[in-house]
Scaffold this active site. Structure first.
Site, PDB file in Angstrom:
ATOM      1  N   ASP A  13      -4.558   7.583   5.237  1.00  0.00           N
ATOM      2  CA  ASP A  13      -3.624   6.702   5.941  1.00  0.00           C
ATOM      3  C   ASP A  13      -4.325   5.510   6.584  1.00  0.00           C
ATOM      4  O   ASP A  13      -3.838   4.384   6.493  1.00  0.00           O
ATOM      5  CB  ASP A  13      -2.881   7.521   7.008  1.00  0.00           C
ATOM      6  CG  ASP A  13      -1.661   6.788   7.543  1.00  0.00           C
ATOM      7  OD1 ASP A  13      -1.076   5.992   6.778  1.00  0.00           O
ATOM      8  OD2 ASP A  13      -1.279   7.016   8.706  1.00  0.00           O
TER       9      ASP A  13
ATOM     10  N   HIS B 185      -7.686   0.573   6.295  1.00  0.00           N
ATOM     11  CA  HIS B 185      -7.879  -0.269   7.484  1.00  0.00           C
ATOM     12  C   HIS B 185      -9.299  -0.183   8.055  1.00  0.00           C
ATOM     13  O   HIS B 185      -9.912  -1.204   8.366  1.00  0.00           O
ATOM     14  CB  HIS B 185      -6.945   0.159   8.616  1.00  0.00           C
ATOM     15  CG  HIS B 185      -5.496   0.206   8.247  1.00  0.00           C
ATOM     16  ND1 HIS B 185      -4.953  -0.618   7.313  1.00  0.00           N
ATOM     17  CD2 HIS B 185      -4.489   0.971   8.711  1.00  0.00           C
ATOM     18  CE1 HIS B 185      -3.660  -0.359   7.212  1.00  0.00           C
ATOM     19  NE2 HIS B 185      -3.354   0.604   8.047  1.00  0.00           N
TER      20      HIS B 185
ATOM     21  N   HIS C 263      -1.333  -4.855   5.831  1.00  0.00           N
ATOM     22  CA  HIS C 263      -0.947  -5.724   6.946  1.00  0.00           C
ATOM     23  C   HIS C 263      -2.032  -5.788   8.028  1.00  0.00           C
ATOM     24  O   HIS C 263      -2.112  -6.739   8.779  1.00  0.00           O
ATOM     25  CB  HIS C 263       0.376  -5.251   7.563  1.00  0.00           C
ATOM     26  CG  HIS C 263       0.231  -4.037   8.395  1.00  0.00           C
ATOM     27  ND1 HIS C 263       0.051  -2.787   7.869  1.00  0.00           N
ATOM     28  CD2 HIS C 263       0.178  -3.885   9.740  1.00  0.00           C
ATOM     29  CE1 HIS C 263      -0.101  -1.928   8.846  1.00  0.00           C
ATOM     30  NE2 HIS C 263      -0.027  -2.554   9.986  1.00  0.00           N
TER      31      HIS C 263
ATOM     32  N   LYS D 241      -3.801  11.067  15.437  1.00  0.00           N
ATOM     33  CA  LYS D 241      -2.445  10.987  15.993  1.00  0.00           C
ATOM     34  C   LYS D 241      -2.315  11.972  17.139  1.00  0.00           C
ATOM     35  O   LYS D 241      -3.091  12.919  17.235  1.00  0.00           O
ATOM     36  CB  LYS D 241      -1.427  11.336  14.905  1.00  0.00           C
ATOM     37  CG  LYS D 241      -1.271  10.242  13.874  1.00  0.00           C
ATOM     38  CD  LYS D 241      -0.071  10.507  12.994  1.00  0.00           C
ATOM     39  CE  LYS D 241       0.206   9.347  12.072  1.00  0.00           C
ATOM     40  NZ  LYS D 241       0.757   8.161  12.729  1.00  0.00           N
TER      41      LYS D 241
ATOM     42  N   GLU E  45      -3.573   7.048  18.116  1.00  0.00           N
ATOM     43  CA  GLU E  45      -2.168   6.803  18.473  1.00  0.00           C
ATOM     44  C   GLU E  45      -1.707   7.936  19.368  1.00  0.00           C
ATOM     45  O   GLU E  45      -2.043   9.099  19.121  1.00  0.00           O
ATOM     46  CB  GLU E  45      -1.304   6.795  17.203  1.00  0.00           C
ATOM     47  CG  GLU E  45      -1.488   5.566  16.356  1.00  0.00           C
ATOM     48  CD  GLU E  45      -0.903   5.720  14.953  1.00  0.00           C
ATOM     49  OE1 GLU E  45      -0.727   6.870  14.495  1.00  0.00           O
ATOM     50  OE2 GLU E  45      -0.630   4.694  14.340  1.00  0.00           O
TER      51      GLU E  45
ATOM     52  N   LYS F 123      -3.630  -9.125  10.845  1.00  0.00           N
ATOM     53  CA  LYS F 123      -3.544  -9.099  12.310  1.00  0.00           C
ATOM     54  C   LYS F 123      -4.512 -10.119  12.905  1.00  0.00           C
ATOM     55  O   LYS F 123      -5.669 -10.196  12.492  1.00  0.00           O
ATOM     56  CB  LYS F 123      -3.896  -7.697  12.834  1.00  0.00           C
ATOM     57  CG  LYS F 123      -2.783  -6.690  12.650  1.00  0.00           C
ATOM     58  CD  LYS F 123      -3.210  -5.344  13.197  1.00  0.00           C
ATOM     59  CE  LYS F 123      -2.115  -4.322  13.058  1.00  0.00           C
ATOM     60  NZ  LYS F 123      -1.065  -4.441  14.051  1.00  0.00           N
TER      61      LYS F 123
ATOM     62  N   LYS G  30       0.850  -1.191   0.000  1.00  0.00           N
ATOM     63  CA  LYS G  30       0.000   0.000   0.000  1.00  0.00           C
ATOM     64  C   LYS G  30       0.888   1.244   0.000  1.00  0.00           C
ATOM     65  O   LYS G  30       2.038   1.129   0.414  1.00  0.00           O
ATOM     66  CB  LYS G  30      -0.963  -0.045   1.174  1.00  0.00           C
ATOM     67  CG  LYS G  30      -0.380   0.371   2.516  1.00  0.00           C
ATOM     68  CD  LYS G  30      -1.462   0.472   3.559  1.00  0.00           C
ATOM     69  CE  LYS G  30      -0.938   0.997   4.854  1.00  0.00           C
ATOM     70  NZ  LYS G  30      -1.040   2.380   5.139  1.00  0.00           N
TER      71      LYS G  30
HETATM   72  P1  NDP Z   1      11.814   3.203   1.368  1.00  0.00           P
HETATM   73  O1  NDP Z   1      11.654   4.652   1.087  1.00  0.00           O
HETATM   74  O2  NDP Z   1      12.692   2.789   2.485  1.00  0.00           O
HETATM   75  O3  NDP Z   1      12.230   2.553  -0.020  1.00  0.00           O
HETATM   76  C1  NDP Z   1      12.461   1.173  -0.250  1.00  0.00           C
HETATM   77  C2  NDP Z   1      13.606   1.016  -1.207  1.00  0.00           C
HETATM   78  O4  NDP Z   1      13.258   1.475  -2.490  1.00  0.00           O
HETATM   79  C3  NDP Z   1      14.801   1.800  -0.782  1.00  0.00           C
HETATM   80  O5  NDP Z   1      15.613   1.018   0.036  1.00  0.00           O
HETATM   81  C4  NDP Z   1      15.468   2.176  -2.078  1.00  0.00           C
HETATM   82  O6  NDP Z   1      16.447   1.208  -2.341  1.00  0.00           O
HETATM   83  C5  NDP Z   1      14.367   2.120  -3.089  1.00  0.00           C
HETATM   84  N1  NDP Z   1      13.972   3.496  -3.450  1.00  0.00           N
HETATM   85  C6  NDP Z   1      13.634   4.506  -2.649  1.00  0.00           C
HETATM   86  N2  NDP Z   1      13.315   5.607  -3.342  1.00  0.00           N
HETATM   87  C7  NDP Z   1      13.464   5.295  -4.645  1.00  0.00           C
HETATM   88  C8  NDP Z   1      13.286   5.987  -5.865  1.00  0.00           C
HETATM   89  N3  NDP Z   1      12.875   7.239  -5.892  1.00  0.00           N
HETATM   90  N4  NDP Z   1      13.541   5.324  -6.998  1.00  0.00           N
HETATM   91  C9  NDP Z   1      13.925   4.045  -6.986  1.00  0.00           C
HETATM   92  N5  NDP Z   1      14.118   3.334  -5.852  1.00  0.00           N
HETATM   93  C10 NDP Z   1      13.881   3.943  -4.713  1.00  0.00           C
HETATM   94  O7  NDP Z   1      10.359   2.594   1.512  1.00  0.00           O
HETATM   95  P2  NDP Z   1       9.768   1.672   2.639  1.00  0.00           P
HETATM   96  O8  NDP Z   1      10.628   0.490   2.825  1.00  0.00           O
HETATM   97  O9  NDP Z   1       9.407   2.501   3.794  1.00  0.00           O
HETATM   98  O10 NDP Z   1       8.384   1.243   1.958  1.00  0.00           O
HETATM   99  C11 NDP Z   1       8.326   0.381   0.838  1.00  0.00           C
HETATM  100  C12 NDP Z   1       6.893   0.274   0.381  1.00  0.00           C
HETATM  101  O11 NDP Z   1       6.111  -0.213   1.458  1.00  0.00           O
HETATM  102  C13 NDP Z   1       6.262   1.601  -0.029  1.00  0.00           C
HETATM  103  O12 NDP Z   1       5.342   1.347  -1.076  1.00  0.00           O
HETATM  104  C14 NDP Z   1       5.495   2.034   1.221  1.00  0.00           C
HETATM  105  O13 NDP Z   1       4.392   2.829   0.892  1.00  0.00           O
HETATM  106  C15 NDP Z   1       5.060   0.698   1.765  1.00  0.00           C
HETATM  107  N6  NDP Z   1       4.833   0.673   3.220  1.00  0.00           N
HETATM  108  C16 NDP Z   1       5.843   0.993   4.099  1.00  0.00           C
HETATM  109  C17 NDP Z   1       5.632   0.942   5.460  1.00  0.00           C
HETATM  110  C18 NDP Z   1       6.740   1.240   6.430  1.00  0.00           C
HETATM  111  O14 NDP Z   1       6.508   1.093   7.638  1.00  0.00           O
HETATM  112  N7  NDP Z   1       7.905   1.632   6.008  1.00  0.00           N
HETATM  113  C19 NDP Z   1       4.310   0.553   6.001  1.00  0.00           C
HETATM  114  C20 NDP Z   1       3.337   0.199   5.002  1.00  0.00           C
HETATM  115  C21 NDP Z   1       3.608   0.269   3.665  1.00  0.00           C
HETATM  116  P3  NDP Z   1      17.760   1.523  -3.169  1.00  0.00           P
HETATM  117  O15 NDP Z   1      18.050   2.977  -3.090  1.00  0.00           O
HETATM  118  O16 NDP Z   1      18.832   0.655  -2.566  1.00  0.00           O
HETATM  119  O17 NDP Z   1      17.365   1.064  -4.528  1.00  0.00           O
END
Ligand code: NDP
Length: 467
Positions: free
Chosen positions: A230, A235, A173, A321, A211, A177, A143
């Site tokens: 959000d 949810h 997620h 929040k 929260e 739960k 998401k």
């Molecule tokens: P991140 O921003 O940490 O990005 C994940 C990875 O994607 C990074 O490690 C990076 O790896 C790559 N990345 C980031 N920005 C770009 C870009 N502009 N272009 C190409 N690659 C990019 O995201 P999250 O891990 O927080 O989230 C991943 C997904 O999960 C998203 O869709 C988010 O909406 C969803 N999500 C996240 C949650 C959370 O708690 N974090 C909760 C629920 C959903 P690298 O640079 O090594 O390629």
């Protein structure tokens, strides 16, 4: 785009360097291995210049930090199933490298997990399609599923260009739960409540998701989202569908999801005047937040379900929040008896309630009236309560459960596209014409104006912890 009937034989995690992978996905994959439910190679993909060794070090750190109990032997074997493939998501050679790696490890039916920003979905889906990795494979999409109806449709178009609906697993997620799933069991494994689960016996339903903490360094992310996108559009509408759906004809994923979509279709589009948006004082000073921001950190609203079962029963929702407590719960309030024979110590006895606690505890509480001891026939509320975790033990973490399901091809706990579209349809008028945000203090229960949403049913029900 042909289908598979067998369990996935590899997991390919795009965005393995990211926050979600670190906090949730790598520990969940380890837990699956520990339960004997993984047993397949894990391939991490991202742009960062990492080696297999660095990926394994990072995975070990994530698993250690998550606090789960570690078995050294399982950990050793798990880390050695992991390899890393580096590349830019727009680079066609990346997908050839992934294809080669999958062949090297003998995988024909991998599960792709897209834990990457939505802005790069298009490139990844196209890249997989171009090298034929959309055949006999599955894909989990994180998401948000769009930020409104138009972007949700566009995301769907991109996915369906290369994958059939049955190969797509839209992960929320919240649906994995244990207490949320238990609601479904509570309703459909017990026939006790079904005869009274309707407008003739239920007065109102209230859902709360609050929260204690604010945006905590994620102001930039939250500015693009707000409380409605959000948690309500996904949810909390999910929670409503589980509470309000008719019994499905079978346990099949589509039979279940058909009934959920029926509820969503019956929910009236939300008029902005039935919504109160709030913003905590101090939000505009958070890092990454516009000093003039109009993003809501709180929302209170009423959904109306136009169905034979629910017509006239208000479904109230509040979410926020920086509130007084961290709570997720659903309260079903029954109608008062037609004629009150007994008083309570302080007036009329309150009606019976069924409370489903989802956070911080996993509990169901039926509050009934009982005779207060003494010579007078007056009532006092008593709770019949069960804590599932205390009685039955703990279940798997949501992501662990959902990855396991997707590997099996079981879509029951994943969102279907028509449900996503209906949920966006319901909130569209508020997204297009949002009422102004009302300020509220951190640590409060939200803006005073929110009282008007619950005025028709005598006010918001106190939280369970307030008892
Ligand atoms: P991140 O921003 O940490 O990005 C994940 C990875 O994607 C990074 O490690 C990076 O790896 C790559 N990345 C980031 N920005 C770009 C870009 N502009 N272009 C190409 N690659 C990019 O995201 P999250 O891990 O927080 O989230 C991943 C997904 O999960 C998203 O869709 C988010 O909406 C969803 N999500 C996240 C949650 C959370 O708690 N974090 C909760 C629920 C959903 P690298 O640079 O090594 O390629």
């Amino acid at each position: 785009m042909s289908q598979i009937g067998m369990r996935s034989d590899a997991v390919v995690l795009f965005g393995v360097t990211g926050d979600l992978a670190y906090k949730k996905l790598l520990p969940s994959l380890y837990s699956l291995a520990e339960r004997g439910r993984l047993g397949v190679p894990v391939i991490g993909v991202a742009r960062s210049d990492w080696s297999d060794g660095q990926l394994r070090e990072r995975a070990a750190a994530a698993i250690n930090e998550s606090g789960i109990a570690i078995d050294d032997r399982v950990m050793h074997d798990f880390l050695h199933t992991m390899t890393y493939v580096r590349g830019g998501y727009g680079e066609s050679a990346l997908y050839e490298r992934i294809d080669t790696r999958l062949k090297e490890v003998g995988s024909k039916h991998p599960l792709f997990y897209l834990s990457i920003p939505p802005s790069v979905f298009d490139e990844v889906i196209g890249g997989l399609g171009r090298v034929g990795l959309n055949e006999q494979t599955r894909v989990i999409v994180e998401k948000p599923f769009g930020r409104d109806l138009a972007t949700a449709l566009e995301l769907n178009r991109i996915l369906h260009e290369h994958f059939s609906e049955s190969a797509i697993y839209r992960i929320d997620h919240f649906l994995g739960k244990e207490p949320v799933q238990n609601l479904l069991v509570f309703r459909f494994a017990n026939s006790l409540f079904e005869p009274i689960w309707n407008r003739h016996h239920i007065h109102s339903v209230q859902i709360t998701m609050t929260e204690k903490f604010g945006v905590e360094g994620r102001g930039g992310f939250y500015e693009e989202v707000g409380a409605l996108r959000d948690v309500v559009q996904n949810h909390l509408l999910e929670l409503i569908t589980i509470l309000a759906m008719d019994p499905p004809v079978s346990a099949d994923a589509n039979a279940l999801r058909d009934k959920k979509v029926e509820v969503l279709k019956a929910i009236r589009t939300l008029p902005p005047e039935r919504v109160v948006r709030g913003q905590y004082v101090g939000y505009r000073d958070e890092e990454g937040v516009d000093p003039q921001s109009d993003i809501e950190t709180y929302v209170a609203l009423e959904f109306e379900i136009d169905s034979w079962r629910w017509s006239g029963v208000p479904f109230l929702v509040r979410a926020g929040k920086a509130m007084k407590e961290t709570i997720t719960e659903a309260v079903v309030e029954f109608k008062a008896p037609p004629r009150l024979l007994f008083g309570a110590a302080d007036g009329a006895p309150p009606p019976s309630q069924l409370r489903f606690h989802i956070k911080p505890d996993d509990k169901t509480v039926l509050t009934l009236q009982a005779k207060a001891p003494g010579s007078e026939m007056v009532t006092r509320p008593v709770d019949l309560a069960v804590s599932y975790e205390d009685s039955l033990g703990e279940g798997p973490e949501a992501y662990e459960q959902l990855i396991d399901d997707a590997m099996d091809g079981d879509a029951q706990r994943f969102a279907r596209q028509d449900a996503v579209e209906e949920a966006w349809r319901i909130v569209t008028p508020v997204l297009e014409d949002p009422p102004p945000v009302k300020p509220y203090w951190k640590g409060s229960w939200g803006p005073e104006e929110a009282a008007r949403i619950a005025a028709g049913i005598g006010g918001w029900t106190p939280f369970h912890s307030a008892h």
